[in-house]
Design a protein around this motif. Structure first.
Motif, PDB file in Angstrom:
ATOM      1  N   VAL A  63       0.752  -1.467   0.423  1.00  0.00           N
ATOM      2  CA  VAL A  63      -0.146   0.222  -0.571  1.00  0.00           C
ATOM      3  C   VAL A  63       0.437   1.155  -0.023  1.00  0.00           C
ATOM      4  O   VAL A  63       1.898   1.050  -0.031  1.00  0.00           O
ATOM      5  N   PRO A  64       0.708   2.355  -0.575  1.00  0.00           N
ATOM      6  CA  PRO A  64       1.389   3.711  -0.419  1.00  0.00           C
ATOM      7  C   PRO A  64       1.535   3.853   1.082  1.00  0.00           C
ATOM      8  O   PRO A  64       0.518   4.942   1.464  1.00  0.00           O
ATOM      9  N   TYR A  65       3.113   4.188   1.480  1.00  0.00           N
ATOM     10  CA  TYR A  65       2.723   5.303   2.611  1.00  0.00           C
ATOM     11  C   TYR A  65       4.145   6.477   2.037  1.00  0.00           C
ATOM     12  O   TYR A  65       4.808   6.417   1.584  1.00  0.00           O
ATOM     13  N   GLY A  66       2.856   7.418   1.630  1.00  0.00           N
ATOM     14  CA  GLY A  66       4.108   8.468   0.770  1.00  0.00           C
ATOM     15  C   GLY A  66       4.142   8.222  -0.756  1.00  0.00           C
ATOM     16  O   GLY A  66       3.184   7.305  -0.999  1.00  0.00           O
ATOM     17  N   TYR A  67       5.077   8.668  -0.943  1.00  0.00           N
ATOM     18  CA  TYR A  67       5.486   7.688  -2.673  1.00  0.00           C
ATOM     19  C   TYR A  67       6.183   6.413  -2.503  1.00  0.00           C
ATOM     20  O   TYR A  67       7.115   6.122  -3.590  1.00  0.00           O
ATOM     21  N   ARG A  68       6.285   5.902  -1.652  1.00  0.00           N
ATOM     22  CA  ARG A  68       6.794   4.564  -1.178  1.00  0.00           C
ATOM     23  C   ARG A  68       5.695   3.346  -1.080  1.00  0.00           C
ATOM     24  O   ARG A  68       4.816   3.474  -0.997  1.00  0.00           O
ATOM     25  N   PHE A 118       6.222  15.128   8.823  1.00  0.00           N
ATOM     26  CA  PHE A 118       6.205  16.459   8.158  1.00  0.00           C
ATOM     27  C   PHE A 118       6.546  16.110   6.214  1.00  0.00           C
ATOM     28  O   PHE A 118       5.495  16.492   5.411  1.00  0.00           O
ATOM     29  N   ARG A 119       7.795  15.426   6.544  1.00  0.00           N
ATOM     30  CA  ARG A 119       7.801  14.812   4.884  1.00  0.00           C
ATOM     31  C   ARG A 119       7.072  13.555   4.633  1.00  0.00           C
ATOM     32  O   ARG A 119       6.133  13.935   3.480  1.00  0.00           O
ATOM     33  N   TYR A 120       6.664  12.662   5.324  1.00  0.00           N
ATOM     34  CA  TYR A 120       5.746  11.725   5.328  1.00  0.00           C
ATOM     35  C   TYR A 120       3.963  12.493   4.408  1.00  0.00           C
ATOM     36  O   TYR A 120       3.408  12.140   3.970  1.00  0.00           O
TER      37      TYR A 120
END
Length: 248
Positions: free
Chosen positions: A5-10, A201-203
């Protein structure tokens, strides 16, 4: 990747996403409210009040503040539904709810708000129990959007009201460029100064961009069995209010 599943861009395994997101909230719980206010320039207070007006709660209603964290929506709802109503905060972060309990006590609302640690995609509530469900900035964090929305529908009474508030991408091209600069460069640095870490915050910046666009999420709500699905951009699209109802 299959099963991921997507976790941010990963893309990660479902259990890994849940643990990563939980870790973010556990790490910043003590400073979450301050960070929310400073990084939104105080706009989130205006957005939440707008959301509550749109929900049209009444005295005696039973309200679920799902992914409720420190209880911002719960505090607003408790004042409206009064002693005859029921307000429940459900969140998977014990640290966030611990902060919220302190806030509720200071606001004189400790007896009106109930707190339950739980998973939004597998809640321990009876079918058709709540008159309204509110999710503030939490839908992006579901491991399975479909499972989460169907579980929300299950715990709502027929004709119940659903409202979600999510960050979004501004509609203005100029504001969008400034927002990209802010969210990928300035916000993580400011977040680290406030909370001691920049990872949440990046996430956040990435998860906003992989979440369905407003029209797509409106269509998903209809696919998941909700009715009268609508959305309202706030502050030039910096946030969006989504509303819907369960069938009568």
């Amino acid at each position: 990747m299959p099963g991921h599943v997507p976790y941010g861009y990963r893309f990660v395994a479902p259990v890994e996403k849940r643990n990563l997101v939980l870790g973010h909230f556990e790490a910043i719980a003590q400073r979450y409210d301050l960070a929310d206010t400073l990084l939104s320039c105080g706009l989130h207070h205006l957005w939440r009040r707008r959301a509550m007006r749109r929900l049209h709660l009444r005295p005696g209603d039973r309200v679920l503040d799902l992914c409720g964290g420190t209880g911002d929506f719960a505090l607003l709802a408790a004042r409206i539904v009064g002693p005859a109503g029921t307000v429940v905060v459900c969140d998977f972060s014990r640290a966030m709810m611990h902060v919220g309990r302190g806030r509720a006590k200071r606001a004189g609302m400790a007896e009106r708000i109930h707190w339950m640690q739980g998973d939004a995609e597998q809640m321990g509530f009876a079918d058709h129990f709540f008159d309204a469900v509110i999710v503030g900035y939490g839908v992006r964090n579901f491991v399975s959007l479909e499972n989460g929305m169907r579980e929300i529908s299950r715990v709502m009474r027929p004709g119940g009201k659903f409202l979600a508030m999510e960050f979004s991408i501004p509609t203005s091209p100029l504001l969008r460029r400034l927002y990209h600069l802010y969210s990928f460069h300035l916000m993580p640095r400011a977040g680290r100064l406030i909370t001691g870490t920049d990872a949440p915050f990046r996430y956040l910046a990435e998860s906003i961009r992989v979440f369905p666009e407003p029209k797509q999420f409106q269509a998903h709500l209809l696919d998941y069995g909700f009715q009268n699905a609508a959305y309202e951009p706030l502050s030039s699209g910096l946030a969006v209010l989504y509303s819907a109802a369960t069938p009568q």
